[in-house]
Structure formats: C-alpha cells, structure tokens
Design a protein around this motif. Structure first.
Motif, PDB file in Angstrom:
ATOM      1  N   ALA A 199     -39.146 -89.654  72.433  1.00  0.00           N
ATOM      2  CA  ALA A 199     -39.753 -88.462  73.012  1.00  0.00           C
ATOM      3  C   ALA A 199     -40.737 -87.848  72.025  1.00  0.00           C
ATOM      4  O   ALA A 199     -40.352 -87.431  70.931  1.00  0.00           O
ATOM      5  CB  ALA A 199     -38.681 -87.433  73.379  1.00  0.00           C
ATOM      6  N   SER A 200     -42.023 -87.838  72.393  1.00  0.00           N
ATOM      7  CA  SER A 200     -43.039 -87.125  71.620  1.00  0.00           C
ATOM      8  C   SER A 200     -43.235 -85.745  72.239  1.00  0.00           C
ATOM      9  O   SER A 200     -42.575 -85.386  73.223  1.00  0.00           O
ATOM     10  CB  SER A 200     -44.365 -87.895  71.637  1.00  0.00           C
ATOM     11  N   LEU A 201     -44.125 -84.958  71.676  1.00  0.00           N
ATOM     12  CA  LEU A 201     -44.392 -83.629  72.227  1.00  0.00           C
ATOM     13  C   LEU A 201     -44.865 -83.723  73.670  1.00  0.00           C
ATOM     14  O   LEU A 201     -44.412 -82.972  74.535  1.00  0.00           O
ATOM     15  CB  LEU A 201     -45.445 -82.916  71.374  1.00  0.00           C
ATOM     16  N   PHE A 202     -45.775 -84.657  73.948  1.00  0.00           N
ATOM     17  CA  PHE A 202     -46.308 -84.780  75.299  1.00  0.00           C
ATOM     18  C   PHE A 202     -45.232 -85.258  76.276  1.00  0.00           C
ATOM     19  O   PHE A 202     -45.181 -84.791  77.419  1.00  0.00           O
ATOM     20  CB  PHE A 202     -47.501 -85.752  75.301  1.00  0.00           C
ATOM     21  N   ASP A 203     -44.374 -86.169  75.825  1.00  0.00           N
ATOM     22  CA  ASP A 203     -43.283 -86.626  76.687  1.00  0.00           C
ATOM     23  C   ASP A 203     -42.336 -85.479  77.023  1.00  0.00           C
ATOM     24  O   ASP A 203     -41.955 -85.296  78.189  1.00  0.00           O
ATOM     25  CB  ASP A 203     -42.491 -87.747  75.991  1.00  0.00           C
ATOM     26  N   ALA A 204     -41.965 -84.714  76.004  1.00  0.00           N
ATOM     27  CA  ALA A 204     -41.038 -83.607  76.226  1.00  0.00           C
ATOM     28  C   ALA A 204     -41.645 -82.547  77.138  1.00  0.00           C
ATOM     29  O   ALA A 204     -40.975 -82.002  78.024  1.00  0.00           O
ATOM     30  CB  ALA A 204     -40.641 -82.983  74.890  1.00  0.00           C
ATOM     31  N   THR A 205     -42.925 -82.273  76.947  1.00  0.00           N
ATOM     32  CA  THR A 205     -43.593 -81.272  77.790  1.00  0.00           C
ATOM     33  C   THR A 205     -43.662 -81.739  79.233  1.00  0.00           C
ATOM     34  O   THR A 205     -43.406 -80.957  80.171  1.00  0.00           O
ATOM     35  CB  THR A 205     -45.015 -81.010  77.269  1.00  0.00           C
ATOM     36  N   TRP A 206     -43.982 -83.023  79.441  1.00  0.00           N
ATOM     37  CA  TRP A 206     -44.093 -83.558  80.793  1.00  0.00           C
ATOM     38  C   TRP A 206     -42.734 -83.574  81.501  1.00  0.00           C
ATOM     39  O   TRP A 206     -42.632 -83.216  82.680  1.00  0.00           O
ATOM     40  CB  TRP A 206     -44.691 -84.953  80.754  1.00  0.00           C
ATOM     41  N   LEU A 207     -41.685 -83.960  80.777  1.00  0.00           N
ATOM     42  CA  LEU A 207     -40.350 -83.979  81.379  1.00  0.00           C
ATOM     43  C   LEU A 207     -39.885 -82.564  81.730  1.00  0.00           C
ATOM     44  O   LEU A 207     -39.244 -82.345  82.762  1.00  0.00           O
ATOM     45  CB  LEU A 207     -39.360 -84.642  80.423  1.00  0.00           C
ATOM     46  N   THR A 208     -40.206 -81.599  80.866  1.00  0.00           N
ATOM     47  CA  THR A 208     -39.849 -80.203  81.152  1.00  0.00           C
ATOM     48  C   THR A 208     -40.591 -79.699  82.382  1.00  0.00           C
ATOM     49  O   THR A 208     -40.031 -78.984  83.220  1.00  0.00           O
ATOM     50  CB  THR A 208     -40.173 -79.315  79.937  1.00  0.00           C
ATOM     51  N   TRP A 209     -41.847 -80.089  82.507  1.00  0.00           N
ATOM     52  CA  TRP A 209     -42.641 -79.680  83.669  1.00  0.00           C
ATOM     53  C   TRP A 209     -42.056 -80.279  84.952  1.00  0.00           C
ATOM     54  O   TRP A 209     -41.909 -79.595  85.968  1.00  0.00           O
ATOM     55  CB  TRP A 209     -44.088 -80.135  83.475  1.00  0.00           C
ATOM     56  N   ARG A 210     -41.717 -81.576  84.913  1.00  0.00           N
ATOM     57  CA  ARG A 210     -41.169 -82.249  86.098  1.00  0.00           C
ATOM     58  C   ARG A 210     -39.790 -81.698  86.464  1.00  0.00           C
ATOM     59  O   ARG A 210     -39.386 -81.778  87.627  1.00  0.00           O
ATOM     60  CB  ARG A 210     -41.075 -83.745  85.850  1.00  0.00           C
ATOM     61  N   ALA A 211     -39.081 -81.150  85.479  1.00  0.00           N
ATOM     62  CA  ALA A 211     -37.761 -80.585  85.759  1.00  0.00           C
ATOM     63  C   ALA A 211     -37.839 -79.214  86.422  1.00  0.00           C
ATOM     64  O   ALA A 211     -36.811 -78.623  86.739  1.00  0.00           O
ATOM     65  CB  ALA A 211     -36.962 -80.484  84.470  1.00  0.00           C
ATOM     66  N   GLY A 212     -39.057 -78.728  86.653  1.00  0.00           N
ATOM     67  CA  GLY A 212     -39.230 -77.439  87.320  1.00  0.00           C
ATOM     68  C   GLY A 212     -39.357 -76.250  86.392  1.00  0.00           C
ATOM     69  O   GLY A 212     -39.442 -75.115  86.846  1.00  0.00           O
ATOM     70  N   GLU A 213     -39.406 -76.500  85.079  1.00  0.00           N
ATOM     71  CA  GLU A 213     -39.542 -75.416  84.098  1.00  0.00           C
ATOM     72  C   GLU A 213     -40.993 -75.356  83.616  1.00  0.00           C
ATOM     73  O   GLU A 213     -41.297 -75.585  82.455  1.00  0.00           O
ATOM     74  CB  GLU A 213     -38.590 -75.647  82.927  1.00  0.00           C
ATOM     75  N   GLN A 214     -41.897 -75.017  84.550  1.00  0.00           N
ATOM     76  CA  GLN A 214     -43.317 -75.025  84.211  1.00  0.00           C
ATOM     77  C   GLN A 214     -43.672 -73.989  83.140  1.00  0.00           C
ATOM     78  O   GLN A 214     -44.467 -74.258  82.234  1.00  0.00           O
ATOM     79  CB  GLN A 214     -44.184 -74.774  85.458  1.00  0.00           C
TER      80      GLN A 214
END
Length: 212
Positions: free
Chosen positions: A92-107
C-alpha cells in the motif's frame, strides 16, 4: 493666448527603511533590533515571528528544499507498508491507501489525507524552490512576493506528522492480525516530517530580506 501648464510632479518612490520591520500578519511596524543566533523577534500586537537570529544561509535553505523534494518523491511512490495474510501479500502506497479509502465511502477522509500528506507538502517544496533557486543565482523569481505569501499559507496546512501518526496507529492495530513489513515510503515520510519541521523552524525572513 495659450499658456503652458507645468506637468504634475511624479510621485516620489517609496523609501525602504532598513531599520524597520513590518509584521506580515497584522502590518504592525517595529524597529529592527540586532539579534543573537538563537533570538526570535515577535510582533507585540499579534505574536507572529518577525525575525530570527542569524541561522541558515540561502544555500542552506536551498539544500533543505532539494533534500525534501527527493525524500518526497521516494515517500510518495514507495510502499508505506506491506501486509501478508495467509500467503497473500498486499503493498500500500499513499495513492493506494487514498484510493481504497475513497472507494470505501470515506471521501472526506481520503481528501484530507491526500491534501495534508501530498498536496500541501508538494506546494511547500515547489514554492520554496521557485523562490530560492533564482535568489541563490542573484535575482528574484517572477511573482516572488506572492509566492512567499502563498508559501506562508501552505506551510500551515502541511501536516505530514498527523498522517504519520495515523499510519503508526493503523500499523499497530494490524500487527496482531497480519504480518506487517514497513516499507520505504514510511521511512521517507518520517524523514520528510523532520525536513519540513526544519524548514518551518528556519522561517522565511532570509528570503524576504534578499527579495527586497
């Protein structure tokens, strides 16, 4: 009869007073005093830092900015952690973590994390280089004063240390469930936190003085 009228006199150019300091926050005017190495002059009205004692030269400021740029690239592109569960590895890089957080509904959380850990640190580094590279070469950058004001604002929102704290909490909570391997990105952000703190401590006064 035609009478020649004298042209109005051009307004006098403003005089630069080397013996005065103007607060960048509230515009209060103070008399400049000689400062020792560790002295800090603060505004009597709002408490903002007016000047610091002799510290980093412009070359030192530039070295900090270049080191921060290099560490920032490493931290942003490298994996922060690697998780392994039942033989399945996940980096998990910064971009991966940000994208997964976004997809989880925590925009909102994703935007805040991306802003404080990527956008604002990048703005601080780029603006410092924009100002410092020409100053070290003996000239001022285009829009120098505006860039310094924007830099002062961006430094308030660059909070990599908050992002680091969140990562460490997540790593500790995950350690009992999966195998956690710390990646180069985590160490990069730790180094970036130190470098940004050093730039914050060095202040902008040296750049303002050379820009004048």
């Amino acid at each position: 009869m035609i009478t020649d009228l004298a042209a109005p006199a051009a307004p006098a150019a403003p005089t630069v007073r080397a013996d005065l300091l103007v607060c960048a926050d509230c515009d209060a005017v103070h008399r400049r005093a000689r400062l020792a190495r560790d002295d800090v002059a603060r505004c009597r009205r709002c408490g903002a830092v007016l000047a610091r004692g002799p510290g980093l030269t412009l070359d030192g400021h530039l070295a900090l900015a270049l080191a921060s740029a290099l560490v920032f690239v490493i931290a942003s592109l490298s994996p922060i952690v690697t998780l392994e569960l039942q033989g399945v590895r996940s980096e998990a890089s910064l971009f991966d973590a940000t994208w997964l957080t976004w997809r989880a509904g925590e925009q909102l959380v994703a935007l805040l994390a991306f802003g404080t850990a990527f956008v604002f640190p990048l703005a601080v580094i780029v603006l410092r280089l924009w100002v410092l590279v020409p100053l070290v070469a003996g000239r001022s950058a285009p829009g120098n004063a505006r860039a310094l004001r924007l830099l002062r604002w961006a430094m308030r929102w660059s909070m990599v240390e908050v992002f680091m704290l969140g990562i460490l909490i997540a790593v500790v909570r995950s350690a009992g469930v999966t195998d956690v391997v710390l990646g180069a990105g985590l160490f990069g952000y730790a180094a970036l936190t130190v470098l940004l703190a050093a730039m914050q401590s060095a202040g902008l006064q040296a750049m303002w003085q050379r820009s004048g």
